[in-house]
Scaffold this motif. Structure first.
Motif, PDB file in Angstrom:
ATOM      1  N   UNK A 132       1.402  -2.660   0.078  1.00 36.37           N
ATOM      2  CA  UNK A 132       2.339  -1.580  -0.069  1.00 36.37           C
ATOM      3  C   UNK A 132       1.709  -0.366   0.826  1.00 36.37           C
ATOM      4  N   UNK A 133       0.392  -0.030   0.763  1.00 38.62           N
ATOM      5  CA  UNK A 133      -0.325   1.250   1.225  1.00 38.62           C
ATOM      6  C   UNK A 133       0.089   1.050   2.755  1.00 38.62           C
ATOM      7  N   UNK A 134      -0.251  -0.369   3.560  1.00 38.93           N
ATOM      8  CA  UNK A 134      -0.198  -0.565   4.726  1.00 38.93           C
ATOM      9  C   UNK A 134       1.174  -0.379   5.342  1.00 38.93           C
ATOM     10  N   UNK A 135       2.163  -0.690   4.649  1.00 40.41           N
ATOM     11  CA  UNK A 135       3.524  -0.357   5.315  1.00 40.41           C
ATOM     12  C   UNK A 135       4.152   1.236   5.250  1.00 40.41           C
ATOM     13  N   UNK A 136       3.342   1.813   4.322  1.00 41.82           N
ATOM     14  CA  UNK A 136       4.414   3.018   3.994  1.00 41.82           C
ATOM     15  C   UNK A 136       3.444   4.294   4.437  1.00 41.82           C
ATOM     16  N   UNK A 137       4.081   5.237   4.849  1.00 45.53           N
ATOM     17  CA  UNK A 137       3.220   6.494   5.292  1.00 45.53           C
ATOM     18  C   UNK A 137       3.672   7.708   4.495  1.00 45.53           C
ATOM     19  N   UNK A 138       2.957   8.530   4.693  1.00 45.32           N
ATOM     20  CA  UNK A 138       3.272   9.931   4.062  1.00 45.32           C
ATOM     21  C   UNK A 138       3.740  10.105   2.588  1.00 45.32           C
ATOM     22  N   UNK A 139       4.656  10.832   2.499  1.00 49.16           N
ATOM     23  CA  UNK A 139       5.244  10.985   1.359  1.00 49.16           C
ATOM     24  C   UNK A 139       5.910   9.655   0.693  1.00 49.16           C
ATOM     25  N   UNK A 140       6.359   8.742   1.545  1.00 48.46           N
ATOM     26  CA  UNK A 140       6.961   7.350   1.006  1.00 48.46           C
ATOM     27  C   UNK A 140       5.584   6.812   0.336  1.00 48.46           C
ATOM     28  N   UNK A 141       4.381   6.538   0.975  1.00 51.22           N
ATOM     29  CA  UNK A 141       3.437   6.162  -0.046  1.00 51.22           C
ATOM     30  C   UNK A 141       3.112   6.855  -1.079  1.00 51.22           C
ATOM     31  N   UNK A 142       3.274   8.232  -1.010  1.00 52.83           N
ATOM     32  CA  UNK A 142       3.033   9.011  -2.250  1.00 52.83           C
ATOM     33  C   UNK A 142       3.825   8.735  -3.552  1.00 52.83           C
TER      34      UNK A 142
ATOM     35  N   UNK B 146      14.875   3.942  -4.283  1.00 49.24           N
ATOM     36  CA  UNK B 146      15.549   2.814  -4.245  1.00 49.24           C
ATOM     37  C   UNK B 146      16.741   2.647  -3.235  1.00 49.24           C
ATOM     38  N   UNK B 147      17.457   3.787  -3.345  1.00 50.91           N
ATOM     39  CA  UNK B 147      18.910   3.862  -2.471  1.00 50.91           C
ATOM     40  C   UNK B 147      18.435   4.246  -1.016  1.00 50.91           C
ATOM     41  N   UNK B 148      17.295   4.751  -0.772  1.00 49.11           N
ATOM     42  CA  UNK B 148      16.817   5.061   0.690  1.00 49.11           C
ATOM     43  C   UNK B 148      16.829   6.562   0.507  1.00 49.11           C
ATOM     44  N   UNK B 149      15.707   7.016   1.411  1.00 45.61           N
ATOM     45  CA  UNK B 149      15.503   8.457   1.162  1.00 45.61           C
ATOM     46  C   UNK B 149      16.572   9.440   1.589  1.00 45.61           C
ATOM     47  N   UNK B 150      17.217   9.018   2.766  1.00 42.22           N
ATOM     48  CA  UNK B 150      18.054   9.945   3.304  1.00 42.22           C
ATOM     49  C   UNK B 150      19.627   9.697   3.022  1.00 42.22           C
ATOM     50  N   UNK B 151      19.825   8.924   1.876  1.00 44.27           N
ATOM     51  CA  UNK B 151      21.300   8.386   1.837  1.00 44.27           C
ATOM     52  C   UNK B 151      21.854   8.865   0.354  1.00 44.27           C
ATOM     53  N   UNK B 152      23.189   9.840   0.532  1.00 45.20           N
ATOM     54  CA  UNK B 152      23.703   9.980  -0.669  1.00 45.20           C
ATOM     55  C   UNK B 152      24.210   8.904  -1.430  1.00 45.20           C
ATOM     56  N   UNK B 153      25.072   8.212  -0.663  1.00 42.97           N
ATOM     57  CA  UNK B 153      25.531   6.745  -1.306  1.00 42.97           C
ATOM     58  C   UNK B 153      24.575   5.890  -1.951  1.00 42.97           C
ATOM     59  N   UNK B 154      23.347   6.049  -1.155  1.00 41.30           N
ATOM     60  CA  UNK B 154      22.268   4.993  -1.607  1.00 41.30           C
ATOM     61  C   UNK B 154      21.626   5.520  -3.010  1.00 41.30           C
TER      62      UNK B 154
END
Lengths: 297, 403
Positions: free
Chosen positions: B109-119, A230-238
């Protein structure tokens, strides 16, 4: 009204604990690009070490051992396994971490068995009252510690050479490496930090109102994944924002379950974080505060 | 030459599989059924993860949908649950179709995300589906689940009745024996389709999307569409596998399709080697059979304790073994068991190039314009006889160039 406020405060304090775990996911991901599915087991490991050691050496020394232990396990996982992957790419690393998680979790589950081990936190089962709102002391301490931890993280990442180096390595590894930043060191620091945060979160997750250390704790650490995403994969504040949102959502959904049950079904509190996550990913694929990927096709 | 050997090997395996019910007892037959059901699910997942490069942790959710669609559509309405009362063949087809439909519904969702994001997004699916299974009690039977009608085709039932007595070569063919042949047929067809799909235009497009979305788009592949298609096909496989699991158990319950089941599917394809159909089958055999066999023969293994005694019980032992197996394969074997087997064949046969062609994709059109795939071309030998293995392993990047 006070019921509502109690739920909100409960949700926020629980959310802060979740954000500690979520920040661990984010730090490992930015420093090594690994989706750390074993994070839940490391949370459990930290709590387990405290629960086993506190009767003999006292709570605070046990806590110290747990912090070191969790950090060490993280560093070792990175040095021995992640760096030696035969096909170094994110998917393989994620699956490797699933394997690590299975081994760690199975072994810890076997050691814990059917017992529920108390962590022996000094604040015990006491409750803090603000007017007619009651909040477990453990949750208040958790909120305080979390705020301090994030302040320390902010200081590390913005004021120290090590932290700036980690950010540089995350932004562009090869370039940072050419500038003289040791990637192996920033990676190890990232894993150690995540381990420390996990151990802290583990103790708060298992002290009152939770009965103690049980293998299910590793699964509740999974609830931090939606917070992280939800916060964003690479963001600590997120991670903080995501943790608070998820904490609030699950506290409110669980708190008002009686009213929601005929619409959403029983036990929706456990699912709500994931529903929120899927919806957010649909609207903003890189989370609320994550950096957008450059390539869009 | 090696192609002929492979075919002969395949035929020999098939003959053995056809003959096995004549000699196996019920435990092994049951295990075999679970393995074949899991193999179909794993083949579907390897198309998605290995060939199209999309990590999915939601495979169990689609298997659950298939299982419950079969159970509901073929079941009769009772006091506790409703049912469609349709013929089982239709139920099996519906299981695959509905699962594919849900996969299609998830494709935005599947079409927009890739790799681990989709996971991660698919991780959510497992929990949502589980929640639905627990709460839609009229259809699913809730926590305890519902029983499953046995399969039947034109009056011939794949159970112990109808016909009551059937024997081949002096061995009485009961429900398990009959299901064995049904499952074998489904598994062979599924593997054959998957192999062809992977080698086809569509499969190569998926592999191209996996290696570089930008390059794929530049070559005229509809990236979102290709990803959605991979998701739909994989979901259909999962749905079929779910319906087969339901048949093998004779009952469906939400706990069968937990997150652990999703992880198990992933483990199967990683052990076998991502993208390899044969590898997925071997992985399914290992992951499915190991806990069952260890549990069945735990009394004969001295290092295992009885369940609940605090020692190393069979289920704990098997989980630790396969956790370690995942780690070992990922750290030691490039391309999993399939990759190792391919290298072994090269070494023994001597017909192939000495280079490690197994990890490159000879059928993928040359280096992409981004240059990301360029290092792979150095190790690709166009004369590789192994052309039937496009998209064998996740990435064309070779170890040497990334270190």
């Amino acid at each position: 009204m006070s019921y509502f406020l109690t739920q909100v405060l409960n949700g926020l304090s629980y959310g802060l604990v979740l954000s500690l775990i979520a920040a661990g996911f984010a730090i490992v991901f930015t420093s090594t690009g690994v989706l750390n599915f074993a994070h839940g087991s490391i949370v459990l490991l930290g709590a387990y070490l405290v629960a086993v050691l506190h009767p003999t050496i006292g709570f605070w020394p046990a806590m110290l051992v747990a912090l070191f232990g969790a950090a060490l396990v993280g560093v070792l996982i990175n040095a021995l396994l992640v760096r030696n992957l035969a096909d170094p790419e994110p998917g393989a690393a994620a699956i490797l971490m699933l394997g690590v998680d299975i081994v760690l979790l199975t072994e810890l589950t076997r050691r814990i068995g059917n017992q529920v081990l108390p962590v022996g936190a000094p604040w015990g089962a006491s409750v803090v009252r603000f007017g007619d709102i009651a909040l477990p002391t453990g949750r208040v301490v958790a909120a305080g510690v979390t705020v301090v931890a994030f302040a320390a993280l902010w200081y590390l990442f913005s004021r120290t050479d090590l932290g700036v180096g980690m950010r540089a390595a995350a932004a562009d590894g090869p370039t940072a490496s050419l500038m003289g930043i040791r990637l192996s060191r920033t990676a190890a620091t990232g894993w150690a930090l995540a381990g420390v945060l996990a151990a802290v979160a583990g103790v708060f997750l298992t002290s009152f109102p939770s009965p103690g250390v049980a293998p299910t704790i590793a699964l509740s650490a999974f609830a931090a994944i939606p917070a992280w995403v939800l916060g964003g994969f690479d963001s600590v504040p997120g991670a903080v924002v995501g943790g608070l949102l998820i904490g609030l959502t699950s506290a409110l959904v669980t708190g008002y379950e009686g009213d929601l049950e005929h619409v959403l079904g029983a036990g929706f509190g456990e699912v709500a974080p994931y529903v929120v996550m899927i919806v957010v990913l649909l609207v903003r694929p890189s989370g609320l505060m994550g950096s957008k990927e450059a390539v869009r096709v | 030459m090696s192609d002929l050997l492979r075919r002969l090997g395949g035929v020999a395996l098939l003959v053995v599989a056809l003959a096995l019910p004549l000699v196996l007892d019920d435990f092994w037959l049951q295990t075999g059924l679970f393995v074949m059901a899991a193999a179909i699910g794993a083949v579907g997942l390897t198309l998605l993860v290995g060939v199209a490069g999309q990590l999915s942790l939601g495979h169990a959710a689609f298997a659950a949908i298939g299982a419950y669609v079969y159970a509901w559509s073929t079941g009769e309405t009772t006091t506790s649950v409703t049912g469609g009362g349709l013929p089982p063949v239709l139920g099996l087809a519906l299981a695959a179709l509905v699962a594919a439909g849900v996969g299609a519904a998830f494709s935005p969702v599947a079409g927009r995300l890739r790799g681990i994001y989709l996971g991660l997004a698919t991780l959510g699916l497992v929990f949502v589906v589980r929640h639905l299974l627990l709460n839609l009690t009229d259809w699913t039977g809730g926590f305890t689940g519902r029983s499953v009608e046995s399969f039947a085709l034109g009056g011939f039932s794949f159970s112990n009745r109808d016909p009551d007595y059937l024997a081949v070569g002096g061995v009485e063919f009961e429900g398990l024996h009959r299901l064995w042949y049904l499952f074998l047929l489904l598994a062979v067809v599924a593997c054959w389709l998957a192999g062809n799909l992977r080698a086809s235009r569509t499969g190569r497009a998926w592999a191209n999307v996996r290696d570089s979305e930008t390059a794929a788009a530049a070559m005229g592949i509809g990236v979102a569409r290709a990803k959605a298609a991979a998701f739909v096909v994989s979901s259909a496989y999962a749905g079929t596998a779910g319906a087969m699991l339901a048949l093998a158990y004779g009952r469906v319950a939400p706990d069968v399709f937990s997150l652990t089941a999703s992880v198990d599917f992933l483990v199967m394809i990683v052990l076998g080697g991502l993208g390899s159909v044969a590898g997925a089958v071997v992985g399914a055999l290992f992951v499915t059979a190991l806990p069952l066999v260890l549990a069945e023969y735990s009394s004969a293994l001295p290092f295992l304790a009885a369940p609940g005694s605090g020692g190393l019980d069979p289920s704990t032992a098997s989980r630790i073994v396969y956790g370690l197996a995942i780690i070992a394969v990922l750290v030691l074997l490039r391309g999993g068991l399939a990759g190792a087997g391919r290298r072994l064949r090269h070494r023994l046969g001597g017909g192939g190039p000495s280079g490690d062609a197994g990890t490159t994709d000879p059928d993928t059109p040359g280096p992409g314009p981004t240059g990301r795939t360029a290092p792979a071309s150095g190790t690709t030998d166009p004369s590789t006889p192994d052309g039937s293995h496009p998209a064998a392993v996740t990435h064309p990047r070779s170890k040497e160039t990334t270190r």
